[in-house]
Write a protein that holds these residues in place. Structure first.
Motif, PDB file in Angstrom:
ATOM      1  N   LYS A 135       0.652  -1.169  -0.084  1.00 56.90           N
ATOM      2  CA  LYS A 135      -0.143   0.280   0.272  1.00 56.90           C
ATOM      3  C   LYS A 135       0.917   1.618   0.481  1.00 56.90           C
ATOM      4  N   VAL A 136       0.246   2.453  -0.561  1.00 56.30           N
ATOM      5  CA  VAL A 136       1.898   3.522  -1.073  1.00 56.30           C
ATOM      6  C   VAL A 136       0.612   4.543   0.649  1.00 56.30           C
ATOM      7  N   ILE A 137       1.680   4.859   0.904  1.00 56.53           N
ATOM      8  CA  ILE A 137       1.347   5.844   2.265  1.00 56.53           C
ATOM      9  C   ILE A 137       2.136   6.928   1.835  1.00 56.53           C
ATOM     10  N   TYR A 138       2.649   7.221   1.259  1.00 55.10           N
ATOM     11  CA  TYR A 138       2.886   8.790   0.800  1.00 55.10           C
ATOM     12  C   TYR A 138       3.071   8.654  -1.379  1.00 55.10           C
ATOM     13  N   GLN A 139       3.470   9.391  -2.057  1.00 56.20           N
ATOM     14  CA  GLN A 139       3.672   9.151  -2.710  1.00 56.20           C
ATOM     15  C   GLN A 139       3.543  11.603  -3.324  1.00 56.20           C
ATOM     16  N   ARG A 140       4.384  11.739  -4.155  1.00 55.63           N
ATOM     17  CA  ARG A 140       4.342  12.983  -4.354  1.00 55.63           C
ATOM     18  C   ARG A 140       5.936  13.119  -5.509  1.00 55.63           C
ATOM     19  N   GLY A 141       5.144  14.077  -6.414  1.00 62.90           N
ATOM     20  CA  GLY A 141       6.594  14.204  -7.735  1.00 62.90           C
ATOM     21  C   GLY A 141       7.095  12.788  -7.722  1.00 62.90           C
ATOM     22  N   ILE A 142       8.580  12.530  -8.025  1.00 62.13           N
ATOM     23  CA  ILE A 142       9.666  11.174  -8.000  1.00 62.13           C
ATOM     24  C   ILE A 142       9.228  10.022  -7.499  1.00 62.13           C
ATOM     25  N   VAL A 143       9.095  10.132  -5.659  1.00 59.39           N
ATOM     26  CA  VAL A 143       9.183   9.281  -4.572  1.00 59.39           C
ATOM     27  C   VAL A 143       7.350   8.818  -4.303  1.00 59.39           C
ATOM     28  N   SER A 144       8.163   7.622  -4.167  1.00 54.80           N
ATOM     29  CA  SER A 144       6.664   7.050  -3.782  1.00 54.80           C
ATOM     30  C   SER A 144       6.947   6.600  -2.297  1.00 54.80           C
ATOM     31  N   PHE A 145       6.791   6.803  -0.913  1.00 51.78           N
ATOM     32  CA  PHE A 145       6.372   5.301   0.542  1.00 51.78           C
ATOM     33  C   PHE A 145       5.633   4.503   0.506  1.00 51.78           C
ATOM     34  N   LYS A 146       6.042   3.257   0.553  1.00 53.97           N
ATOM     35  CA  LYS A 146       5.593   2.000   0.346  1.00 53.97           C
ATOM     36  C   LYS A 146       5.300   1.058   2.120  1.00 53.97           C
ATOM     37  N   GLU A 147       4.519   0.606   2.347  1.00 50.90           N
ATOM     38  CA  GLU A 147       4.428  -0.171   3.182  1.00 50.90           C
ATOM     39  C   GLU A 147       4.024  -1.766   2.234  1.00 50.90           C
ATOM     40  N   GLU A 148       4.912  -2.904   2.504  1.00 54.18           N
ATOM     41  CA  GLU A 148       4.566  -4.125   1.459  1.00 54.18           C
ATOM     42  C   GLU A 148       4.775  -5.035   2.678  1.00 54.18           C
ATOM     43  N   LEU A 149       3.596  -5.962   3.541  1.00 54.12           N
ATOM     44  CA  LEU A 149       3.095  -6.945   3.461  1.00 54.12           C
ATOM     45  C   LEU A 149       4.103  -8.289   3.279  1.00 54.12           C
ATOM     46  N   CYS A 150       5.033  -8.718   3.771  1.00 60.05           N
ATOM     47  CA  CYS A 150       6.411  -9.920   3.596  1.00 60.05           C
ATOM     48  C   CYS A 150       5.413 -11.386   4.274  1.00 60.05           C
ATOM     49  N   TYR A 151       5.721 -12.169   3.417  1.00 58.28           N
ATOM     50  CA  TYR A 151       5.399 -13.742   4.645  1.00 58.28           C
ATOM     51  C   TYR A 151       7.278 -14.440   4.056  1.00 58.28           C
ATOM     52  N   HIS A 152       7.425 -15.085   4.698  1.00 53.48           N
ATOM     53  CA  HIS A 152       9.008 -16.054   5.061  1.00 53.48           C
ATOM     54  C   HIS A 152       8.998 -17.205   4.991  1.00 53.48           C
ATOM     55  N   SER A 153       8.374 -17.614   4.035  1.00 48.55           N
ATOM     56  CA  SER A 153       8.191 -19.589   3.816  1.00 48.55           C
ATOM     57  C   SER A 153       9.156 -19.852   5.377  1.00 48.55           C
ATOM     58  N   LYS A 154      10.136 -20.233   5.099  1.00 47.84           N
ATOM     59  CA  LYS A 154      10.459 -20.756   6.472  1.00 47.84           C
ATOM     60  C   LYS A 154      10.185 -20.681   7.743  1.00 47.84           C
ATOM     61  N   LYS A 155      10.802 -18.958   7.907  1.00 48.67           N
ATOM     62  CA  LYS A 155      10.015 -18.778   9.569  1.00 48.67           C
ATOM     63  C   LYS A 155       8.804 -18.887   9.801  1.00 48.67           C
ATOM     64  N   LYS A 156       8.068 -19.148   8.534  1.00 43.48           N
ATOM     65  CA  LYS A 156       6.409 -18.621   9.029  1.00 43.48           C
ATOM     66  C   LYS A 156       5.767 -17.631   9.884  1.00 43.48           C
ATOM     67  N   ILE A 157       6.484 -16.066   9.106  1.00 41.19           N
ATOM     68  CA  ILE A 157       5.884 -15.151   9.681  1.00 41.19           C
ATOM     69  C   ILE A 157       5.613 -13.889   8.755  1.00 41.19           C
ATOM     70  N   SER A 158       5.203 -13.021   9.180  1.00 44.98           N
ATOM     71  CA  SER A 158       4.801 -12.312   8.333  1.00 44.98           C
ATOM     72  C   SER A 158       4.751 -10.884   8.308  1.00 44.98           C
ATOM     73  N   TYR A 159       5.952  -9.734   7.571  1.00 41.11           N
ATOM     74  CA  TYR A 159       6.573  -8.704   8.595  1.00 41.11           C
ATOM     75  C   TYR A 159       6.323  -7.179   7.273  1.00 41.11           C
ATOM     76  N   PRO A 160       6.255  -6.925   8.188  1.00 40.72           N
ATOM     77  CA  PRO A 160       5.769  -4.947   6.997  1.00 40.72           C
ATOM     78  C   PRO A 160       6.889  -4.856   6.896  1.00 40.72           C
ATOM     79  N   PHE A 161       7.988  -4.435   5.389  1.00 40.05           N
ATOM     80  CA  PHE A 161       8.764  -3.328   5.044  1.00 40.05           C
ATOM     81  C   PHE A 161       7.846  -2.220   4.498  1.00 40.05           C
ATOM     82  N   PHE A 162       9.448  -1.272   5.109  1.00 34.73           N
ATOM     83  CA  PHE A 162       9.412   0.159   3.883  1.00 34.73           C
ATOM     84  C   PHE A 162       9.388   0.007   2.929  1.00 34.73           C
ATOM     85  N   LYS A 163       9.116   1.071   1.909  1.00 37.34           N
ATOM     86  CA  LYS A 163      10.506   1.095   0.605  1.00 37.34           C
ATOM     87  C   LYS A 163      10.007   2.269  -0.611  1.00 37.34           C
ATOM     88  N   MET A 164      11.076   3.005  -0.163  1.00 35.02           N
ATOM     89  CA  MET A 164      10.940   4.006  -1.496  1.00 35.02           C
ATOM     90  C   MET A 164      11.233   3.460  -2.881  1.00 35.02           C
TER      91      MET A 164
END
Length: 184
Positions: free
Chosen positions: A11-40
């Motif tokens: 999901k996009v948290i913030y977007q303006r001009g040339i930058v977009s900040f996203k929160e991405e929920l990811c799942y680790h198949s071996k550890k069986k955990i979900s974790y939110p990562f933030f990406k620019m």
């Protein structure tokens, strides 16, 4: 190494001009955990090392808000929206920021800018035998002074901290290696 993280949602948290900040929920198949990562997300960038026939590098000096200081850098910039050729962007940025042009650009390589949190790459180009062909054509927010520096003085400027932008240092390293191999 096997890629164990799988993106489940974004999901996009913030977007303006040339930058977009996203929160991405990811799942680790071996550890069986979900974790939110933030990406620019950014457009790719280009850095150009322009060298005159007199073996001077065309640098730009400009204020940088992130460090609240003036930096000595090579001409650089982002690809424009819809622009897919880093080489075209490099030619454009060189001319806009400095008024210099070259008949040929040599692609030296590319690096992931900060792969932990960013999606973009920086492409490095060498422009040899550049000549002044016009005036600067700066963007509204740019205030750039062109400065010529002897190629032989670059190492000293890096090691004394006068050139401190990491991507510029890397572009100069790529250039130095290319020129060394070219002369051998």
């Amino acid at each position: 190494m096997k890629k164990l993280w799988e993106k489940k949602s974004s999901k996009v948290i913030y977007q303006r001009g040339i930058v977009s900040f996203k929160e991405e929920l990811c799942y680790h198949s071996k550890k069986k955990i979900s974790y939110p990562f933030f990406k620019m997300e950014f457009l790719d960038w280009v850095n150009i090392v322009p060298i005159t026939p007199e073996k001077e590098v065309v640098f730009v000096k400009q204020y940088r808000f992130g460090i609240n200081d003036i930096t000595l850098e090579v001409p650089a910039g982002t690809l424009d929206f819809g622009e897919h050729s880093p080489e075209s962007a490099a030619k454009r940025e060189l001319l806009e920021e400095t008024g210099y042009s070259s008949q040929e650009l040599i692609h030296l390589g590319k690096v992931a800018v900060n792969p932990a949190i960013q999606n973009n790459y920086c492409h490095f180009y060498l422009a040899e035998d550049v000549t002044l062909v016009g005036e600067q054509d700066l963007d509204l927010t740019e205030d750039i002074k062109v400065e010529l520096v002897k190629l032989a003085d670059i190492d000293d400027l890096i090691f004394n901290g006068s050139i401190n932008h990491s991507l510029v240092v890397l572009a100069l390293l790529y250039t130095k290696e290319y020129l060394k191999n070219k002369d051998e």
